[in-house]
Design an enzyme around this catalytic site. Structure first.
Site, PDB file in Angstrom:
ATOM      1  N   LYS A  78       0.859  -1.197   0.000  1.00 20.98           N
ATOM      2  CA  LYS A  78       0.000   0.000   0.000  1.00 20.98           C
ATOM      3  C   LYS A  78       0.887   1.236   0.000  1.00 20.98           C
ATOM      4  O   LYS A  78       1.858   1.304   0.767  1.00 20.98           O
ATOM      5  CB  LYS A  78      -0.905  -0.022   1.238  1.00 20.98           C
ATOM      6  CG  LYS A  78      -1.923   1.107   1.299  1.00 20.98           C
ATOM      7  CD  LYS A  78      -2.818   0.981   2.541  1.00 20.98           C
ATOM      8  CE  LYS A  78      -3.917   2.027   2.581  1.00 20.98           C
ATOM      9  NZ  LYS A  78      -4.770   1.916   3.785  1.00 20.98           N
ATOM     10  N   SER A 159      -9.782   2.009   2.683  1.00 19.02           N
ATOM     11  CA  SER A 159      -8.878   2.708   1.801  1.00 19.02           C
ATOM     12  C   SER A 159      -7.850   1.817   1.104  1.00 19.02           C
ATOM     13  O   SER A 159      -7.269   2.239   0.105  1.00 19.02           O
ATOM     14  CB  SER A 159      -8.123   3.786   2.586  1.00 19.02           C
ATOM     15  OG  SER A 159      -7.298   3.194   3.573  1.00 19.02           O
ATOM     16  N   SER A 183     -10.127  -0.127   6.979  1.00 15.01           N
ATOM     17  CA  SER A 183      -9.520  -0.106   5.648  1.00 15.01           C
ATOM     18  C   SER A 183      -8.780  -1.356   5.208  1.00 15.01           C
ATOM     19  O   SER A 183      -8.359  -1.426   4.053  1.00 15.01           O
ATOM     20  CB  SER A 183      -8.580   1.085   5.530  1.00 15.01           C
ATOM     21  OG  SER A 183      -9.335   2.231   5.285  1.00 15.01           O
TER      22      SER A 183
HETATM   23  N1  GLN Z   1     -13.492   4.569   5.945  1.00 18.20           N
HETATM   24  C1  GLN Z   1     -12.842   5.063   7.121  1.00 18.20           C
HETATM   25  C2  GLN Z   1     -12.441   6.500   6.920  1.00 18.20           C
HETATM   26  O1  GLN Z   1     -12.720   7.008   5.907  1.00 18.20           O
HETATM   27  C3  GLN Z   1     -11.690   4.201   7.489  1.00 18.20           C
HETATM   28  C4  GLN Z   1     -10.476   4.447   6.694  1.00 18.20           C
HETATM   29  C5  GLN Z   1      -9.306   3.651   7.182  1.00 18.20           C
HETATM   30  O2  GLN Z   1      -9.462   2.659   7.902  1.00 18.20           O
HETATM   31  N2  GLN Z   1      -8.137   4.103   6.838  1.00 18.20           N
HETATM   32  O3  GLN Z   1     -11.860   7.106   7.761  1.00 18.20           O
END
Ligand code: GLN
Length: 496
Positions: A78, A159, A183
Site C-alpha cells: 500500500k 482505503s 480499511s
Molecule cells: N473509511 C474510514 C475513513 O474514511 C476508514 C479508513 C481507514 O481505515 N483508513 O476514515
C-alpha cells in the site's frame, strides 16, 4: 499451472522444492500487472527492476538452502508505507514528488524475510475513505462484476482498495494494508479476499504515513487465513521507533490455523443487527454461527451497548488526529510546494492545491472539534465514549473468546452510488470502526456471494493479542464456507 493462482503457502513450498524460480514467479505477476493494471489501476507504481533484482537474490539464497520465510514471494505494498528510494504518495498530490529516505519497519521486516515488492498500491488519499475513489491518481476498479450488470464499475472498498484488488485479481500473492476504521477488512470483504487487522501495537507504525496515530493498524491482506497468518509473522514485532509498539513475543500465527475451535465461546453482538441490513448478510451471519457450532464452539448473545456511538466517536477522533498529523505538509519541508507572496500564502497555496476534497473536509472537522470552546464538547467527549467502547469489548471478552459479525453492511457498490454523499459513505464503516477504537484484532474472511454474485465477508473480532484464537476461528469459517468463486477480471481469466 498458472503461477499467479498460487497462494503463499503452496508457492513457498514449491519454491523450496525449486519447482520454479522466484524470478519465474515474479515475472508471472509482473506480466499479469502489465495486462490488467491499465484497467484496474490497482498499482500506482510498478517496481519491476527492483522486483527482479530481489527475485535473483531470493533464488540465490534458496539455491544455498537458505532464504527467509517469504523468500521469493511477490507482494504489493500500500502506498502509505515508506519505501526507501521508492516514491511514496499516500495517493495525495501533496506527496507527488516524495521519495522517502527511509524504510517503514513493516516493509523492512518483509524484505528481511525475503519478500519481493512488485510495487505500490492505490488508496484513498491519506487512507481517508471506503472506496479508493478519493485517490488523487484515479480510482481503482473492483475486479468483481455484478451478474446482472457487468458494465457497472464497482469500487474495491477502501482505503486499501488497490491492495485488495491486486490480491483478488492475482496480481500479487499478498499485500500490506492499514486499518484505521476498517480499511483492511472492508476492502477484503468487497474483493473476496482475507484481511487481518492485528491488535494496536502489534505491527509498528514507524514509516507508515500517519492518518490517525491512535487508530492506525498496519496488517496483511491475502487470499487465505493461513497466508495472512504467515505474513503477520513477518510484519509483527516490537519496534523501539514506535512508542506504541508492544514488546510481546510473536507466536507462530500460521500454526493457529489448525488449532480447532472445540469448546470456544463465540459472541454475537446484538447491536450489530442494524436496520436495513440486507437479508443475505443476515443469512450469511447465521450460517457462519452454525458452521462454528458444527465445529464444536458454542454461540452466545452479547451486548456492546455503546456500538451506536462508534461512528460519531470515530468521525471526531480520526479527523482530530488527522488535522494534527497533516499540519506537517506545509510546502517547506518536503512534498509539493506552490510558491506564494509570503510564507502564509505559500502554506495556503500548497495545501489548497495539494489536498483533495475529503482530506480538506477532515482537516476542517478536526480543527473544529479541537478548537477552544468545542474541545470539551466534542473531542473530550469522544475520548470518554472511546473508553466506554473499549470497556464494552473487555466486558464481552470476559464471557466469550471471540465475536462474529458481518464485515460491512453491503457488498461492493458502484462508483457514484454512495461516493457523492460523505455521510452515506461513513455509514459503511459501522461494523469495522469499533474494533479500531478499542484496538482489538479483527479479521475478515470471504463467506459467500450475494444475489449479484458479489463477495460478502464475515468478521471475527478477538481479544487484545488474541490473534491466535481469532485465526483459529477464521480458519474454521474459511473451511466451512469453502469460498472458491473468482472475480471476472483476474490474471489468466478468459474475460481478458
Ligand atoms: N473509511 C474510514 C475513513 O474514511 C476508514 C479508513 C481507514 O481505515 N483508513 O476514515
Amino acid at each position: 499451472m498458472n503461477l499467479t493462482d498460487l497462494g503463499l503457502g503452496p508457492a513457498r513450498r514449491a519454491l523450496g522444492r525449486r519447482e520454479f524460480s522466484a524470478r519465474e514467479l515474479t515475472l508471472a505477476h509482473l506480466a499479469a500487472i502489465e495486462a490488467l493494471n491499465p484497467r484496474l489501476n490497482a498499482f500506482l507504481l510498478v517496481t519491476a527492476e527492483e522486483a527482479l533484482a530481489a527475485a535473483e537474490a531470493a533464488d540465490a539464497a534458496l539455491a544455498r538452502g537458505e532464504g527467509g520465510p517469504l523468500a521469493g514471494i511477490p507482494l504489493a505494498i500500500k502506498d502509505i508505507f515508506c519505501t526507501k528510494g521508492v516514491r511514496t504518495t499516500a495517493a495525495s498530490r501533496i506527496l507527488e514528488p516524495f521519495v522517502p529516505p527511509y524504510e517503514s519497519t513493516v516493509t523492512a521486516n518483509l524484505r528481511r524475510d525475503g519478500a519481493i515488492f512488485l510495487g505500490k498500491t492505490n488508496l484513498d488519499e491519506f487512507a481517508m475513505g471506503s472506496s479508493t475513489t478519493n485517490s488523487a491518481y484515479g480510482s481503482t476498479e473492483n475486479p468483481w462484476k455484478r451478474r446482472q450488470d457487468p458494465a457497472a464499475r464497482l469500487v474495491p472498498g477502501g482505503s486499501s482498495g488497490g491492495s485488495a484488488a491486486a490480491v483478488a485479481a492475482r496480481l500479487a500473492i499478498g499485500a500490506t494494508g492499514t486499518d484505521t476504521g476498517g480499511s483492511i477488512r472492508q476492502p477484503a470483504s468487497f474483493c473476496g479476499i482475507t484481511g487481518l487487522k492485528p491488535t494496536y501495537g502489534r505491527c509498528s507504525r514507524y514509516g507508515v504515513i500517519a492518518f490517525a496515530s491512535s487508530l492506525d493498524h498496519p496488517g496483511p491482506m491475502a487470499r487465505s487465513v493461513e497466508d495472512c497468518a504467515i505474513l503477520l509473522c513477518s510484519m509483527a514485532g516490537h519496534d523501539s521507533r514506535d512508542s506504541t509498539s508492544v514488546d510481546v513475543p510473536v507466536p507462530d500465527y500460521a500454526a493457529a490455523c489448525n488449532k480447532g475451535i472445540r469448546g470456544l465461546r463465540i459472541g454475537v453482538p446484538r447491536e450489530y443487527r442494524v436496520d436495513g441490513m440486507p437479508a443475505e448478510i443476515e443469512e450469511m451471519w447465521r450460517s457462519g454461527l452454525a458452521w462454528l457450532e458444527d465445529a464444536g464452539a458454542t454461540v452466545h448473545d452479547v451486548s456492546l451497548p455503546h456500538t451506536k456511538y462508534g461512528l460519531p466517536t470515530y468521525y471526531i477522533v480520526a479527523p482530530a488526529e488527522a488535522s494534527s498529523n497533516l499540519a506537517r505538509y506545509d510546502g517547506v519541508r518536503y512534498g509539493l510546494r506552490v510558491p506564494g507572496e509570503d510564507l502564509i500564502d505559500l502554506y495556503e497555496e500548497t495545501r489548497g492545491a495539494g489536498f483533495g476534497a475529503e482530506v480538506k473536509r477532515r482537516i476542517l472537522i478536526g480543527t473544529y472539534v479541537l478548537s477552544a470552546g468545542y474541545y470539551d464538547a466534542y473531542y473530550l467527549k469522544a475520548q470518554k465514549i472511546r473508553a466506554l467502547i473499549l470497556r464494552d469489548f473487555t466486558d464481552a471478552f470476559a464471557e466469550v473468546d471471540a465475536l462474529l459479525a458481518p464485515t460491512a453492511p453491503s457488498a461492493a457498490f458502484a462508483e457514484g452510488e454512495k461516493t457523492e454523499d460523505p455521510v452515506t459513505m461513513y455509514l459503511n464503516d459501522v461494523f469495522t470502526v469499533p474494533a479500531d477504537l478499542a484496538g482489538v484484532p479483527a479479521i475478515s474472511v470471504p463467506a459467500g456471494l450475494d444475489a449479484d454474485g458479489l463477495p460478502l465477508g464475515l468478521q471475527v473480532i478477538g481479544r487484545p493479542f488474541g490473534e491466535e484464537t481469532m485465526i483459529a476461528v477464521a480458519a474454521q469459517l474459511e473451511r466451512a464456507a469453502s469460498f472458491t468463486a473468482l472475480p471476472a477480471l483476474r490474471a489468466g481469466s478468459p474475460a481478458i
